[in-house]
Every structure is written in structure tokens, then in C-alpha cells.
Motif scaffolding. Structure first.
Motif, PDB file in Angstrom:
ATOM      1  N   PRO A 216       0.813  -1.479   0.124  1.00  0.00           N
ATOM      2  CA  PRO A 216       0.335   0.006  -0.357  1.00  0.00           C
ATOM      3  C   PRO A 216       0.610   0.803   0.125  1.00  0.00           C
ATOM      4  CG  PRO A 216      -1.214  -1.650   1.563  1.00  0.00           C
ATOM      5  CD  PRO A 216       0.212  -1.967   1.035  1.00  0.00           C
ATOM      6  N   GLY A 217       0.313   2.278  -1.023  1.00  0.00           N
ATOM      7  CA  GLY A 217       1.431   2.996  -0.482  1.00  0.00           C
ATOM      8  C   GLY A 217       0.712   4.000  -2.099  1.00  0.00           C
ATOM      9  N   GLY A 218       1.702   4.769  -2.701  1.00  0.00           N
ATOM     10  CA  GLY A 218       1.713   5.219  -4.393  1.00  0.00           C
ATOM     11  C   GLY A 218       2.124   7.110  -3.977  1.00  0.00           C
ATOM     12  N   LYS A 219       1.851   7.613  -5.723  1.00  0.00           N
ATOM     13  CA  LYS A 219       2.265   8.866  -5.536  1.00  0.00           C
ATOM     14  C   LYS A 219       1.671  10.324  -5.353  1.00  0.00           C
ATOM     15  CE  LYS A 219      -0.332   8.081 -10.045  1.00  0.00           C
ATOM     16  NZ  LYS A 219      -0.368   6.616  -9.587  1.00  0.00           N
ATOM     17  N   PHE A 220       0.302   9.477  -5.176  1.00  0.00           N
ATOM     18  CA  PHE A 220      -0.697  10.324  -4.251  1.00  0.00           C
ATOM     19  C   PHE A 220      -0.203  10.963  -3.038  1.00  0.00           C
ATOM     20  CE2 PHE A 220      -3.336   9.987  -8.199  1.00  0.00           C
ATOM     21  CZ  PHE A 220      -3.202  12.221  -8.626  1.00  0.00           C
ATOM     22  N   GLN A 221      -0.343   9.511  -2.032  1.00  0.00           N
ATOM     23  CA  GLN A 221      -0.144   9.836  -0.319  1.00  0.00           C
ATOM     24  C   GLN A 221       1.575   9.883  -0.077  1.00  0.00           C
ATOM     25  OE1 GLN A 221      -1.253   6.901  -2.776  1.00  0.00           O
ATOM     26  NE2 GLN A 221      -2.088   6.025  -1.203  1.00  0.00           N
ATOM     27  N   GLY A 222       2.043   9.593  -1.362  1.00  0.00           N
ATOM     28  CA  GLY A 222       3.497   9.981  -0.996  1.00  0.00           C
ATOM     29  C   GLY A 222       3.375  11.385  -1.690  1.00  0.00           C
ATOM     30  N   ALA A 223       3.328  11.976  -2.319  1.00  0.00           N
ATOM     31  CA  ALA A 223       3.467  13.235  -2.243  1.00  0.00           C
ATOM     32  C   ALA A 223       2.566  14.107  -2.041  1.00  0.00           C
ATOM     33  CB  ALA A 223       2.614  13.482  -3.731  1.00  0.00           C
ATOM     34  N   ALA A 224       2.051  14.169  -1.108  1.00  0.00           N
ATOM     35  CA  ALA A 224       1.065  14.435   0.192  1.00  0.00           C
ATOM     36  C   ALA A 224       1.879  14.827   1.450  1.00  0.00           C
ATOM     37  CB  ALA A 224      -0.238  13.679   0.236  1.00  0.00           C
ATOM     38  N   VAL A 225       2.745  13.697   1.557  1.00  0.00           N
ATOM     39  CA  VAL A 225       3.338  13.785   2.690  1.00  0.00           C
ATOM     40  C   VAL A 225       4.173  14.971   1.870  1.00  0.00           C
ATOM     41  CG1 VAL A 225       5.270  13.032   4.378  1.00  0.00           C
ATOM     42  CG2 VAL A 225       2.940  11.208   3.526  1.00  0.00           C
ATOM     43  N   LEU A 226       5.339  14.553   1.051  1.00  0.00           N
ATOM     44  CA  LEU A 226       6.671  15.906   0.247  1.00  0.00           C
ATOM     45  C   LEU A 226       5.377  17.493   0.869  1.00  0.00           C
ATOM     46  CD1 LEU A 226       8.119  13.466  -2.058  1.00  0.00           C
ATOM     47  CD2 LEU A 226       8.574  14.531   0.233  1.00  0.00           C
ATOM     48  N   ALA A 227       4.953  17.374   0.170  1.00  0.00           N
ATOM     49  CA  ALA A 227       3.797  18.820   0.742  1.00  0.00           C
ATOM     50  C   ALA A 227       3.803  19.433   1.480  1.00  0.00           C
ATOM     51  CB  ALA A 227       2.538  18.273  -0.440  1.00  0.00           C
ATOM     52  N   VAL A 254       4.570  20.550 -14.659  1.00  0.00           N
ATOM     53  CA  VAL A 254       4.021  19.988 -15.489  1.00  0.00           C
ATOM     54  C   VAL A 254       4.246  18.838 -15.671  1.00  0.00           C
ATOM     55  CG1 VAL A 254       2.190  21.814 -16.694  1.00  0.00           C
ATOM     56  CG2 VAL A 254       4.941  20.904 -17.353  1.00  0.00           C
ATOM     57  N   VAL A 255       5.837  18.528 -15.396  1.00  0.00           N
ATOM     58  CA  VAL A 255       7.024  17.471 -15.852  1.00  0.00           C
ATOM     59  C   VAL A 255       5.970  15.817 -15.625  1.00  0.00           C
ATOM     60  CG1 VAL A 255       8.159  17.048 -13.817  1.00  0.00           C
ATOM     61  CG2 VAL A 255       9.010  16.265 -15.890  1.00  0.00           C
ATOM     62  N   GLY A 256       5.443  15.870 -15.220  1.00  0.00           N
ATOM     63  CA  GLY A 256       4.642  14.188 -14.269  1.00  0.00           C
ATOM     64  C   GLY A 256       3.772  14.524 -15.721  1.00  0.00           C
ATOM     65  N   ALA A 288       9.341   5.562 -13.729  1.00  0.00           N
ATOM     66  CA  ALA A 288       9.623   6.740 -14.607  1.00  0.00           C
ATOM     67  C   ALA A 288       8.367   7.708 -14.380  1.00  0.00           C
ATOM     68  CB  ALA A 288       9.677   6.753 -15.918  1.00  0.00           C
ATOM     69  N   ILE A 289       6.973   6.905 -14.383  1.00  0.00           N
ATOM     70  CA  ILE A 289       5.529   7.533 -14.032  1.00  0.00           C
ATOM     71  C   ILE A 289       5.356   7.730 -12.792  1.00  0.00           C
ATOM     72  CG2 ILE A 289       3.388   8.233 -15.113  1.00  0.00           C
ATOM     73  CD1 ILE A 289       4.109   5.800 -17.197  1.00  0.00           C
ATOM     74  N   GLU A 290       5.568   6.927 -12.492  1.00  0.00           N
ATOM     75  CA  GLU A 290       5.295   7.646 -10.889  1.00  0.00           C
ATOM     76  C   GLU A 290       6.421   8.709  -9.650  1.00  0.00           C
ATOM     77  OE1 GLU A 290       3.868   4.927  -7.892  1.00  0.00           O
ATOM     78  OE2 GLU A 290       2.351   5.721  -9.768  1.00  0.00           O
ATOM     79  N   VAL A 291       7.156   8.209 -10.421  1.00  0.00           N
ATOM     80  CA  VAL A 291       8.556   9.796  -9.965  1.00  0.00           C
ATOM     81  C   VAL A 291       8.145  10.948 -11.039  1.00  0.00           C
ATOM     82  CG1 VAL A 291      11.172  10.126  -9.906  1.00  0.00           C
ATOM     83  CG2 VAL A 291      10.440   8.127  -9.019  1.00  0.00           C
ATOM     84  N   GLY A 292       7.500  11.358 -11.978  1.00  0.00           N
ATOM     85  CA  GLY A 292       6.955  11.712 -12.723  1.00  0.00           C
ATOM     86  C   GLY A 292       6.110  13.449 -11.785  1.00  0.00           C
ATOM     87  N   LEU A 293       5.120  11.778 -11.562  1.00  0.00           N
ATOM     88  CA  LEU A 293       3.885  12.784 -10.925  1.00  0.00           C
ATOM     89  C   LEU A 293       4.448  12.764  -9.685  1.00  0.00           C
ATOM     90  CD1 LEU A 293       0.881  10.187 -12.925  1.00  0.00           C
ATOM     91  CD2 LEU A 293       1.731  12.754 -12.739  1.00  0.00           C
ATOM     92  N   SER A 296       5.284  16.204 -10.079  1.00  0.00           N
ATOM     93  CA  SER A 296       4.406  17.459 -10.186  1.00  0.00           C
ATOM     94  C   SER A 296       3.057  17.294  -9.136  1.00  0.00           C
ATOM     95  CB  SER A 296       3.487  16.906 -11.660  1.00  0.00           C
ATOM     96  OG  SER A 296       5.160  17.111 -12.595  1.00  0.00           O
ATOM     97  N   VAL A 297       2.634  16.558  -8.880  1.00  0.00           N
ATOM     98  CA  VAL A 297       1.710  16.306  -7.341  1.00  0.00           C
ATOM     99  C   VAL A 297       2.395  16.930  -6.165  1.00  0.00           C
ATOM    100  CG1 VAL A 297       0.221  15.092  -5.838  1.00  0.00           C
ATOM    101  CG2 VAL A 297       0.745  14.586  -8.401  1.00  0.00           C
ATOM    102  N   THR A 298       3.166  16.675  -5.677  1.00  0.00           N
ATOM    103  CA  THR A 298       3.877  17.482  -5.138  1.00  0.00           C
ATOM    104  C   THR A 298       3.410  19.591  -4.724  1.00  0.00           C
ATOM    105  OG1 THR A 298       5.061  16.154  -3.827  1.00  0.00           O
ATOM    106  CG2 THR A 298       5.896  17.917  -3.045  1.00  0.00           C
TER     107      THR A 298
END
Lengths: 323, 118
Positions: A216-227, A254-256, A288-293, A296-298
Motif C-alpha cells: 500500500p502506498g503510491g504517488k498521491f500519498q507520498g506526494a501529500a507527505v512531501l507537500a 507539468v513534468v509528471g 518513471a511515470i510515478e516519479v515524475g507525477l 508534479s503532484v507535490t
């Protein structure tokens, strides 16, 4: 078994009671605080339903980030709230709103009650084909491979949302720094927290993105913590938010989506369909997509909370007033 | 041995739950924000600490232990900071003036212009 049932029943009653309280609350600020608690209770319910991915998204985005946006809106609306309470809408409008809300609730209840048993599901098909993506977490597999268009749209939609917030800026403010997160008074405990916490928060955020492939995890959850870490640093006054005219920051925004669309378009040639991945490279491309996104999401989440840009002198005045 | 560890878990987690209960009662019953903060941070620090201590024998070594202790330390850090910030926002202005009598009356943290975000 029965003790688990008691806990679940208590959770359901708490959520329903809190939802009623939020709806009935007169003050926007109290309702926003209630909404945050409501999100945390929903998180517990998602955990009880073994949907840990959804629980993490609810905690990070539904409760945390949306809660912060609502609290900010409530604080800004507070001066006008009393006047708003004076102007009570007419009886007809109130009845209409009540009837429409009841109709939505009844419609949702009907949909849930009329579901066929067993419910239609693609879960078995997903589980059978998951190894082809190289991922271990079926949620990430569905989001990145089988429903990639949905994920693409929901990551792209964040950018127009930010443009919407920026377009609230006054003409003089355009090109300046976002004005909502002006630094808190110096000498308080906040700068200390903003220095100690980010190393751990950044580690947790990157871990959530990386672990999202198999757990469990992913770009949106990780980006929310980073943000959240970025916002903490901005609120503590250790760093100013970037100018909205900053080219590097606009590129990061926009890179993501660009990376997602680029790899998706390459899929037309390499794998025969838009957003299809060549089987041998599925996992590296998805990462690669997850890292870019994530980047951007952060950036978008942090800037959404930072608000529309204000003129430079005004920003400095606000900063001084707080120190 | 495992029975003793289970008993330790039950005792420590129950003690932690009692601290959380007492903290909640204090939050509801204490008269002002500063005393309520005391009740709340006490529950966070000691209650969560006891729950984590009780769960340690049930977690896998060493990463489960590190994770649990990290959760407790991070909750301590954020709880202490939030407590400081809230206390700073609600303390009466006389306290600042009593400490520094010749200080000019700077914007009080509770004053509306400093607490609004625009």
C-alpha cells in the motif's frame, strides 16, 4: 469476532453522528474541524475494510490537505459569516435543497441495496494479469496499467485547479509570490519543527512512492507527505514560496503529466495502443511515470495551499507583521 | 515466557488507554485552553508511550520496534510543538508585559490582524 463487531458498530455510529453534527454546525470553522475528524474516522473504517491504499489517501488528501484548504477558507470567510447568517434563505429554497439532498441520499442507498450478489468484479482478471506489469500491489497495477487514462486525467486536472487558484490573484499580484502562507512569528516552536521534521517526512514520502509498487502506498500519498513538509517549511518562514513566474517551478508542475503523456504516446508505436506499455519495460516505465507525477503532484498540492500570488510589498508587509 | 510478555502487553496498553481516557476527560472538563492542553499532551506523551511499550513484545524485531518507537517520537515532537503554538496563541498579553516591562505593545498574537491569514 464480537469485539470486532462492537468496534465497527461504534465507528459507524461515530461517523454518522459526526456527519450530522458537521451538517448542523452553524460556524464554518467548527464544521471544518469536524470534517478533519470525520476524515480520520473514515480512514479507520477503510483500514477495517482492508483497503489500506484508500485509507492512506483519505488520511493524506481527504482529511489532511482538504481539511487545511477548508480551514483556510473558513478563516478567510469569518468576517462575512455573521452577515450571511442574517440573510436566511426563503422557505421554498430550503425545502428544495432538503428534497434534493434526500433524493441523492435515497438514490445512493438504492444503488447500494440493489447491487447484484455477488457484485460484478474484475478483481480476478486483474489478479491473473498482474505479473505482466511487474507490480505487486494490485491497486497500483489497476491505476497505472488497466485504468491509466483515469490516472492520467486525475493527475492532469490538478494543473487547471492550480491555474484556477492563481487566477484569483489581483492584477498587481501577478508574477509575485503566493500570499496565503505568510510566515508565522519568529521565535516560536514552529521553525524548530520545520527544521527537525522534514528529513523524516521526505524519507517517509519517498518510501511511500517506492513501496507503492508492491505494498500500500503510491504517488498521491507520498506526494501529500512531501507537500506537507514543504508547506511546513513555508509556514515557519524558513523558505518563501516561489514566484508564480518562476520557470523551473512551472516546469516541475507539468513534468509528471508530460512524462505520462509522452510514455503513453510512445506506447502507440511500441505496444500498439495509447498508454500501453511494452511488456519487457512495463515496470521501469511505470516507475518513471510515478516519479515524475510525484514531483508534479507535490508541487501542485503545496502551491494550491499557498494560494494566489499577491503583490510583493504586500507580501513583505504581511511577513513583517507576523515577526 | 510468552505468557509473561502477553501479560506485559495487556497491562501496558491498558495503562496507556487509561491515560488517554483521563486526557479526554481533562480536555472536556478543564476550565481553560492551557489546562486542556496539559491534559491533551499528557495523554499523547504517556498514553501513546505506554501503548507503544506494550506493543513492542508483539512486534517483529528489529524493524517493527524501530517503526513503533519512531511513531511515538514523531508524535512527541509534533504534540510538543502544537502545544507550544496553541499556548502561544492563547496566552494573555499581560504575561509578555510582566516579563519585559519596557517592551512596546507589539501586535498581540491573539489580535485579529495577526491571526487572520490574508
Amino acid at each position: 469476532m464480537t469485539s470486532a463487531l462492537v468496534v465497527d458498530a461504534a465507528l459507524v455510529l461515530l461517523v454518522l453522528g459526526l456527519a450530522l453534527w458537521i451538517t448542523a454546525a452553524r460556524a464554518a470553522y467548527g464544521a471544518a474541524v469536524g470534517f478533519v475528524a470525520y476524515g480520520l474516522l473514515l480512514t479507520l473504517i477503510w483500514v477495517r475494510l482492508a483497503a489500506v491504499d484508500v485509507a492512506m489517501t483519505e488520511a493524506a488528501l481527504g482529511s489532511g490537505l482538504t481539511g487545511l484548504l477548508l480551514l483556510g477558507a473558513a478563516a478567510r470567510l469569518a468576517p462575512y459569516e455573521a452577515a450571511e447568517h442574517q440573510r436566511r434563505p426563503g422557505l421554498g429554497l430550503r425545502v428544495l435543497v432538503g428534497v434534493l439532498c434526500a433524493a441523492i441520499a435515497a438514490g445512493l442507498a438504492a444503488v447500494v441495496l440493489l447491487l447484484p450478489d455477488p457484485a460484478p468484479s474484475q478483481a480476478l482478471a486483474v489478479a491473473a494479469h498482474l505479473p505482466a506489469t511487474g507490480l505487486g500491489n494490485p491497486v497500483t497495477g489497476v491505476l497505472m496499467a488497466y485504468r491509466a487514462v483515469d490516472t492520467l486525467l486525475e493527475s492532469v486536472v490538478l494543473v487547471p485547479a492550480l491555474i484556477g487558484v492563481w487566477s484569483l490573484s489581483t492584477e498587481m499580484g501577478w508574477g509575485g509570490r503566493p500570499g496565503f502562507l505568510t510566515p508565522w512569528r519568529s521565535g516560536s516552536a514552529l521553525p524548530l519543527l520545520a527544521r527537525v521534521l522534514p528529513p523524516f517526512g521526505i524519507l517517509v514520502g519517498i518510501h511511500l512512492v517506492w513501496a507503492g509498487a508492491d505494498d500500500p502506498g503510491g504517488k498521491f500519498q507520498g506526494a501529500a507527505v512531501l507537500a506537507a513538509m514543504w508547506i511546513l517549511v513555508m509556514v515557519a518562514g524558513l523558505r518563501e514560496p516561489p514566484r508564480v513566474s518562476d520557470r523551473l517551478m512551472r516546469f516541475l508542475l507539468v513534468v509528471g503529466p508530460l512524462c505520462f503523456i509522452g510514455i503513453g504516446a510512445a506506447g502507440i508505436r511500441l505496444a500498439g495502443a495509447f498508454l500501453a506499455y511494452p511488456e519487457a519495460y512495463a515496470k521501469p516505465l511505470i516507475i518513471a511515470i510515478e516519479v515524475g507525477l510525484t514531483i508534479s503532484v507535490t508541487a501542485v498540492l503545496g502551491l494550491l495551499l499557498a494560494g494566489p500570488p499577491v503583490p510583493e510589498p504586500q507580501y513583505q508587509r504581511q511577513s513583517r507583521r507576523r515577526s | 515466557m510468552s505468557l509473561a510478555l502477553d501479560l506485559f502487553t495487556i497491562v501496558a496498553v491498558t495503562l496507556g488507554a487509561i491515560f488517554f481516557l483521563a486526557g479526554t476527560v481533562g480536555l472536556l472538563r478543564f476550565p481553560d485552553t492551557l489546562t486542556r492542553l496539559h491534559a491533551l499532551t499528557k495523554a499523547d506523551n504517556l498514553g501513546l508511550g505506554l501503548v507503544v511499550l506494550g506493543l513492542l513484545p508483539q512486534a517483529t524485531a528489529p524493524f517493527g520496534w524501530i517503526g513503533l518507537i519512531a511513531v511515538w517520537l514523531l508524535a512527541l515532537l509534533s504534540g510538543a510543538t502544537v502545544g507550544q503554538l496553541l499556548a502561544e496563541a492563547v496566552r494573555p498579553p499581560e504575561w509578555d508585559q510582566a516579563r519585559t516591562p519596557d517592551a512596546s505593545p507589539v501586535g498581540h498574537p491573539n489580535a485579529p490582524e495577526a491571526s487572520s491569514h490574508d
